[in-house]
Design an enzyme around this catalytic site. Structure first.
Site, short mmCIF file in Angstrom:
data_model
loop_
_atom_site.label_atom_id
_atom_site.label_comp_id
_atom_site.label_asym_id
_atom_site.label_seq_id
_atom_site.Cartn_x
_atom_site.Cartn_y
_atom_site.Cartn_z
N GLY A 77 0.84 -1.20 0.00
CA GLY A 77 0.00 0.00 0.00
C GLY A 77 0.87 1.24 0.00
N ASP A 107 8.45 -4.96 -13.72
CA ASP A 107 7.64 -4.29 -12.71
C ASP A 107 7.45 -2.83 -13.12
OD1 ASP A 107 6.56 -3.11 -10.42
OD2 ASP A 107 7.77 -4.32 -9.05
N SER A 146 6.83 -4.17 -2.07
CA SER A 146 6.28 -2.88 -2.48
C SER A 146 6.41 -1.91 -1.30
CB SER A 146 4.84 -3.07 -2.95
OG SER A 146 4.37 -1.93 -3.62
N TRP A 147 5.31 -1.29 -0.85
CA TRP A 147 5.40 -0.46 0.35
C TRP A 147 5.92 -1.26 1.53
CZ3 TRP A 147 5.89 3.84 2.94
CH2 TRP A 147 5.59 3.84 4.30
N HIS A 196 4.90 -6.77 -11.00
CA HIS A 196 4.99 -6.28 -9.63
C HIS A 196 4.49 -7.28 -8.58
CE1 HIS A 196 5.19 -3.35 -6.41
NE2 HIS A 196 3.91 -3.50 -6.15
#
Length: 324
Positions: A50, A275, A117-118, A303
């Site tokens: 996120g 990605d 990711s985050w 991703h």
């Protein structure tokens, strides 16, 4: 089921947590957490993406159920944590403090930290703040919250929009042309609006842009969750809050600048070659700043952690560290 003999091509079967609960932290936030599988296993914590994404049961499947004591939790405002979609006292450093509070509450001395990711951003921020509490890092789809990364995906039609012009057109649709020079600011205005319909329209467009570009080949099943108003409201609102504030870092590229703090921590970086959400440049830059980490580039992936080649590398990493 032994990790030593298990082929790494498939994720582990889905298993249920043996404990769930809430931890009260600062700012009247209550953090949902769960522990899974082996109470005497190697401690590990999973950091979701996120920000604002929340956890899902399938995220447990990267870990050998015979070997790990796995902790999942929903970050502030996300998933089952409360208050839902709250931006109050919601920064990177609040989340770092929450991870450490949860570790202490669960009486865990040190643990493996897994994030994509985050989640990779937060894992790096936590490990650089509390390096002695981290046994290993398993990171995927590196995101360093640099201005260039946000501009590439959210601001500039010549970035990711040049690869997906059809989807970019849908992403910019809720924003008048006069405001499109700063898409993050324009979206933030709408995602914090007092008008529920304005918020929901913006949240769906923002979230769908990310969801539609997360797989090398579009995954309709994955996109289904972006139709849920409760999910996209937290996801888009919290993401935009973090991005307009540049991740609450003091300087651009802070995580690279502080990479020396984690160079003694064993680590694996898994990166999809194609990605689009978090391009490989960030993984490459992190590997150069932290050369002791193993960089595994998946030639046919985007991703998502659940693309086949990426999942293989992530399970291979957790299997290896389960024996350490």
């Amino acid at each position: 089921m032994k990790s030593e003999t298990r082929p790494p091509e498939v994720l582990y079967p889905l298993f249920k947590p043996y404990r769930t609960g809430y931890l009260s932290v600062t700012g009247n936030h209550r953090i949902y957490f769960e522990e899974s599988v082996n109470p005497k296993g190697k401690p590990a914590v999973f950091l979701h993406g996120g920000p604002g994404g929340g956890t899902e049961p399938k995220m447990r499947r990267f870990f050998n159920p015979a070997k790990y004591r796995l902790v999942l939790f929903d970050q502030r405002g996300s998933g089952r944590s409360r208050p839902h979609a709250s931006l109050v006292d919601n920064t990177t450093w609040h989340l770092v403090a929450d991870i450490e509070a949860l570790r202490s509450y669960l009486a865990i001395d040190r643990w493996l930290v897994f994030g994509g990711s985050w989640g990779s951003t937060l894992a790096l921020a936590y490990a650089q703040t509390h390096p002695k509490r981290v046994t290993e890092l398993v990171l995927r789809g590196i995101f360093l919250v640099r201005r260039s990364e946000i501009d590439w995906f959210y601001q500039n039609p010549e970035g990711a929009g040049s690869l997906y012009p059809d989807l970019w057109e849908q992403y910019v649709a809720p924003i008048p042309k006069a405001e499109r020079r700063d898409m993050v600011r324009a979206y933030y205005k709408r995602l914090t609006s007092h008008n529920k319909e304005t918020r929901l329209r913006a949240a769906r467009a923002w979230s769908t842009w990310e969801g539609a570009t997360s797989y090398l080949q579009a995954n309709r099943g994955y996109l289904a969750k972006f139709k849920r108003g409760d999910y996209v409201n937290a996801f888009a609102r919290i993401e935009c809050h973090y991005f307009i504030n540049r991740g609450f870092f003091q300087r651009d590229g802070q995580l690279l600048h502080n990479a020396g703090r984690i160079r003694r921590i064993p680590g694996v970086i898994v990166q999809g070659r194609y990605d689009v959400v978090c391009p490989m440049r960030s993984a490459w830059d992190l590997h150069n700043a932290w050369p002791e980490a193993e960089l595994r580039v998946v030639a046919d992936a985007g991703h998502s952690a659940f693309e086949h080649g990426t999942a293989v590398e992530l399970v291979r990493a957790t299997d290896r560290y389960a024996r350490s």
